[in-house]
Design a protein around this motif. Structure first.
Motif, PDB file in Angstrom:
ATOM      1  N   PRO A  33       0.812  -1.215   0.000  1.00 40.11           N
ATOM      2  CA  PRO A  33       0.000   0.000   0.000  1.00 40.11           C
ATOM      3  C   PRO A  33       0.847   1.267   0.000  1.00 40.11           C
ATOM      4  CG  PRO A  33       0.124  -0.861   2.216  1.00 40.11           C
ATOM      5  CD  PRO A  33       0.857  -1.844   1.338  1.00 40.11           C
ATOM      6  N   SER A  34       0.189   2.369  -0.311  1.00 41.73           N
ATOM      7  CA  SER A  34       0.846   3.667  -0.221  1.00 41.73           C
ATOM      8  C   SER A  34       1.068   4.033   1.246  1.00 41.73           C
ATOM      9  CB  SER A  34      -0.031   4.728  -0.902  1.00 41.73           C
ATOM     10  OG  SER A  34       0.565   5.999  -0.826  1.00 41.73           O
ATOM     11  N   SER A  35       2.024   4.892   1.477  1.00 45.98           N
ATOM     12  CA  SER A  35       2.325   5.326   2.847  1.00 45.98           C
ATOM     13  C   SER A  35       2.446   6.841   2.893  1.00 45.98           C
ATOM     14  CB  SER A  35       3.624   4.691   3.340  1.00 45.98           C
ATOM     15  OG  SER A  35       4.727   5.155   2.574  1.00 45.98           O
ATOM     16  N   LEU A  36       2.313   7.391   4.085  1.00 48.65           N
ATOM     17  CA  LEU A  36       2.459   8.828   4.269  1.00 48.65           C
ATOM     18  C   LEU A  36       3.842   9.291   3.821  1.00 48.65           C
ATOM     19  CD1 LEU A  36       0.782   9.232   7.781  1.00 48.65           C
ATOM     20  CD2 LEU A  36      -0.058  10.202   5.639  1.00 48.65           C
ATOM     21  N   ALA A  37       4.869   8.527   4.202  1.00 49.28           N
ATOM     22  CA  ALA A  37       6.239   8.921   3.865  1.00 49.28           C
ATOM     23  C   ALA A  37       6.483   8.865   2.364  1.00 49.28           C
ATOM     24  CB  ALA A  37       7.236   8.027   4.602  1.00 49.28           C
ATOM     25  N   SER A  38       5.946   7.852   1.720  1.00 48.86           N
ATOM     26  CA  SER A  38       6.104   7.728   0.268  1.00 48.86           C
ATOM     27  C   SER A  38       5.369   8.850  -0.446  1.00 48.86           C
ATOM     28  CB  SER A  38       5.553   6.371  -0.192  1.00 48.86           C
ATOM     29  OG  SER A  38       5.758   6.191  -1.570  1.00 48.86           O
ATOM     30  N   ASN A  39       4.155   9.135   0.004  1.00 47.36           N
ATOM     31  CA  ASN A  39       3.370  10.211  -0.583  1.00 47.36           C
ATOM     32  C   ASN A  39       4.078  11.557  -0.411  1.00 47.36           C
ATOM     33  OD1 ASN A  39       1.085  12.409  -0.320  1.00 47.36           O
ATOM     34  ND2 ASN A  39       0.181  10.717  -1.457  1.00 47.36           N
ATOM     35  N   LYS A  40       4.596  11.792   0.776  1.00 45.10           N
ATOM     36  CA  LYS A  40       5.288  13.056   1.064  1.00 45.10           C
ATOM     37  C   LYS A  40       6.542  13.204   0.206  1.00 45.10           C
ATOM     38  CE  LYS A  40       7.442  15.675   4.837  1.00 45.10           C
ATOM     39  NZ  LYS A  40       7.788  15.668   6.290  1.00 45.10           N
ATOM     40  N   ALA A  41       7.310  12.119   0.088  1.00 45.94           N
ATOM     41  CA  ALA A  41       8.548  12.173  -0.697  1.00 45.94           C
ATOM     42  C   ALA A  41       8.261  12.455  -2.166  1.00 45.94           C
ATOM     43  CB  ALA A  41       9.310  10.861  -0.549  1.00 45.94           C
ATOM     44  N   THR A  42       7.219  11.829  -2.698  1.00 47.35           N
ATOM     45  CA  THR A  42       6.864  12.042  -4.099  1.00 47.35           C
ATOM     46  C   THR A  42       6.382  13.462  -4.339  1.00 47.35           C
ATOM     47  OG1 THR A  42       6.214   9.713  -4.212  1.00 47.35           O
ATOM     48  CG2 THR A  42       5.530  11.122  -6.027  1.00 47.35           C
ATOM     49  N   GLN A  43       5.548  13.955  -3.432  1.00 42.43           N
ATOM     50  CA  GLN A  43       5.042  15.319  -3.561  1.00 42.43           C
ATOM     51  C   GLN A  43       6.171  16.343  -3.455  1.00 42.43           C
ATOM     52  OE1 GLN A  43       1.974  16.307  -4.466  1.00 42.43           O
ATOM     53  NE2 GLN A  43       1.528  14.120  -4.714  1.00 42.43           N
ATOM     54  N   ASP A  44       7.160  16.033  -2.631  1.00 46.81           N
ATOM     55  CA  ASP A  44       8.297  16.943  -2.481  1.00 46.81           C
ATOM     56  C   ASP A  44       9.076  17.053  -3.794  1.00 46.81           C
ATOM     57  OD1 ASP A  44      10.068  18.651  -0.956  1.00 46.81           O
ATOM     58  OD2 ASP A  44      11.491  16.987  -0.960  1.00 46.81           O
ATOM     59  N   VAL A  45       9.275  15.908  -4.461  1.00 51.06           N
ATOM     60  CA  VAL A  45       9.958  15.938  -5.755  1.00 51.06           C
ATOM     61  C   VAL A  45       9.149  16.739  -6.774  1.00 51.06           C
ATOM     62  CG1 VAL A  45      10.688  14.538  -7.729  1.00 51.06           C
ATOM     63  CG2 VAL A  45      11.250  13.809  -5.413  1.00 51.06           C
ATOM     64  N   LEU A  46       7.834  16.519  -6.790  1.00 53.86           N
ATOM     65  CA  LEU A  46       6.981  17.204  -7.760  1.00 53.86           C
ATOM     66  C   LEU A  46       6.876  18.700  -7.491  1.00 53.86           C
ATOM     67  CD1 LEU A  46       4.016  14.685  -8.133  1.00 53.86           C
ATOM     68  CD2 LEU A  46       5.551  15.419  -9.953  1.00 53.86           C
ATOM     69  N   ASN A  47       6.568  19.051  -6.248  1.00 55.82           N
ATOM     70  CA  ASN A  47       6.199  20.432  -5.930  1.00 55.82           C
ATOM     71  C   ASN A  47       7.355  21.323  -5.525  1.00 55.82           C
ATOM     72  OD1 ASN A  47       3.531  19.663  -6.386  1.00 55.82           O
ATOM     73  ND2 ASN A  47       3.212  19.103  -4.244  1.00 55.82           N
ATOM     74  N   ASN A  48       8.423  20.739  -5.039  1.00 60.22           N
ATOM     75  CA  ASN A  48       9.550  21.553  -4.578  1.00 60.22           C
ATOM     76  C   ASN A  48      10.795  21.348  -5.442  1.00 60.22           C
ATOM     77  OD1 ASN A  48       8.057  22.608  -2.356  1.00 60.22           O
ATOM     78  ND2 ASN A  48       8.409  20.703  -1.240  1.00 60.22           N
ATOM     79  N   GLN A  49      11.202  20.108  -5.595  1.00 60.42           N
ATOM     80  CA  GLN A  49      12.467  19.850  -6.282  1.00 60.42           C
ATOM     81  C   GLN A  49      12.364  20.097  -7.790  1.00 60.42           C
ATOM     82  OE1 GLN A  49      14.023  16.009  -5.028  1.00 60.42           O
ATOM     83  NE2 GLN A  49      13.308  16.331  -2.937  1.00 60.42           N
ATOM     84  N   TRP A  50      11.570  19.308  -8.468  1.00 60.98           N
ATOM     85  CA  TRP A  50      11.456  19.450  -9.927  1.00 60.98           C
ATOM     86  C   TRP A  50      10.869  20.808 -10.304  1.00 60.98           C
ATOM     87  CZ3 TRP A  50       7.462  16.254 -13.226  1.00 60.98           C
ATOM     88  CH2 TRP A  50       7.680  16.496 -14.588  1.00 60.98           C
ATOM     89  N   GLU A  51       9.808  21.213  -9.627  1.00 62.38           N
ATOM     90  CA  GLU A  51       9.135  22.465  -9.983  1.00 62.38           C
ATOM     91  C   GLU A  51      10.005  23.683  -9.715  1.00 62.38           C
ATOM     92  OE1 GLU A  51       5.378  24.959  -8.204  1.00 62.38           O
ATOM     93  OE2 GLU A  51       5.052  22.812  -8.583  1.00 62.38           O
TER      94      GLU A  51
END
Length: 407
Positions: A33-51
């Motif tokens: 299943p998905s996890s809070l930590a996995s969701n947070k890490a992915t969102q960080d790449v999308l919204n902060n790092q890559w963007e």
């Protein structure tokens, strides 16, 4: 059941996972299943790092180091030193690399021995390699499980086995089989798809040569998550894998026309790593920090025993439902498998009641027992529901008979 065993609070981390309300998830052996930590890490790449940082992120956020970083986080779960594990590609691709490399190391031999009922991709990759190299240089020999040890001799180059059988959940003795193979000079390549993150492993102590595994089952890295490979340090210097892509080069950004492999486990890399997938797996692995895999194993066994105790009556009275997983805990992975002529329909009936299980052809009902997010109370409810479905025949409902494309 009158007494439901207590859950181990050091193991059960349900609040860390993102599971639909009311769902009992018993399919982590297929997709975690998905996890809070996995969701947070992915969102960080999308919204902060890559963007925000765009291509600078390869350096600013160390994207380039993720295969080694994630491999180092997987290593203790495998009982391995970190410099021997790297995350990359898929199990299929990594099998191709390691089978090729193993034949180079054991170059006076050509035979790859595997079990006939091994996971098909393992056999397909070996078959494809044999076609590529020719049977004078690579030949796959498939044997029955009980014939594995007798098949080992001084002509065999590699023994390729899956630690936990994907259909039955039977677990082989990795330490004993590896030791026996080495007595004949045979290299051993283990597929850990159904054991990494589920059962205790000691790859270094057991002198394993090579191993592969995926990130999306018990490691919860998400669909299509990067796989991993393990190469014993005694083989790293001699490892020559055939997919000599630029990320496995000693100096990728020198853009030299001739290939020169990296010194360590990095030579196993090929192409550019998928950063979003790596971020998801990197975050998911946080769930294993501080976990004792022996305690995880003990709790998983407790869940399985509780389930079996609850369905004992139906197993005794309904001959169509049979446990195909060995009863001996030492030979069990972290799943239970049952055969039934209508296993697919039974699985669909359980799923309809928000108890997520799966089916494997021809007639196997599989249930995973992952104690990080599964409780004894949920297991008991699932067992009672299975018992009711089998007893009342509700699985015969027409809506449960049509098979989906993915089963």
């Amino acid at each position: 059941m009158t007494n439901t065993p207590l859950d181990d609070p050091n193991i059960l981390r349900r609040s860390d996972f993102l599971l639909p309300k009311g769902t009992i998830y018993m399919d982590g052996n297929s997709l975690g299943p998905s996890s809070l930590a996995s969701n947070k890490a992915t969102q960080d790449v999308l919204n902060n790092q890559w963007e925000q940082d765009l291509i600078k992120s390869w350096n600013v956020h160390s994207w380039i180091d993720l295969p080694k970083k994630v491999g180092s986080k997987i290593a203790p779960i495998l009982g391995a030193a970190p410099d021997q594990v790297i995350a990359c590609d898929s199990i299929s691709v990594n099998l191709f690399k390691l089978l090729s490399a193993g034949l180079k190391i054991n170059d006076e031999r050509k035979i790859i021995v595997s079990e006939q009922k091994n996971f098909p991709t393992d056999l397909y990759i070996a078959q494809g390699l044999s076609e590529l190299l020719g049977k004078d240089k690579c030949e796959l020999k498939q044997v029955e499980k009980h014939e594995i040890e007798d098949a080992l001799n001084d002509e065999v180059a590699i023994l390729m086995l899956t630690h936990v059988d994907f259909r039955t959940g039977e677990m082989l003795s990795m330490e004993r089989i590896t030791k026996l193979a080495h007595q004949h000079g045979v290299l051993v390549l283990w597929d850990l798809a159904h054991s990494a993150g589920a059962v205790p492993l000691e790859l270094d102590r057991w002198n394993v040569d090579f191993a592969v595994g995926c990130g999306y089952k018990y490691l919860n890295g998400g669909p299509g998550s990067p796989a991993f490979m393990y190469v014993s340090k005694r083989h790293l210097r001699h490892l020559k894998q055939p997919l000599t892509g630029w990320m496995g080069h000693a100096s990728p950004f020198s853009f030299e026309p001739e290939y020169s492999p990296a010194e360590g486990i990095e030579k196993a890399l090929c192409g550019t790593p998928p950063i979003l997938s790596f971020a998801a797996l990197d975050g998911a692995l946080n769930a294993f920090e501080g976990l004792d895999m022996m305690q995880v194993r003990a709790q998983s066994n407790s869940l399985k025993l509780h389930f079996l105790a609850t369905v004992t009556e139906i197993l005794q009275t309904n001959p169509d439902l049979k446990l195909v997983t060995p009863e001996d805990e030492e030979r069990q992975g972290s799943q239970l498998s049952f055969s039934h002529p209508h296993s697919y329909a039974i699985a669909q009936a359980l799923i309809d009641k928000q108890i997520i299980v799966d089916f494997r052809a021809p007639d196997i009902l599989r249930l995973g027992f992952t104690p990080l997010y599964l409780s004894h109370a949920e297991v008991e409810k699932a067992a009672k529901t299975l018992r009711n479905i089998v007893q009342d025949g509700s699985y015969l409902n027409a809506k449960y008979q049509t098979r989906n494309k993915v089963t």
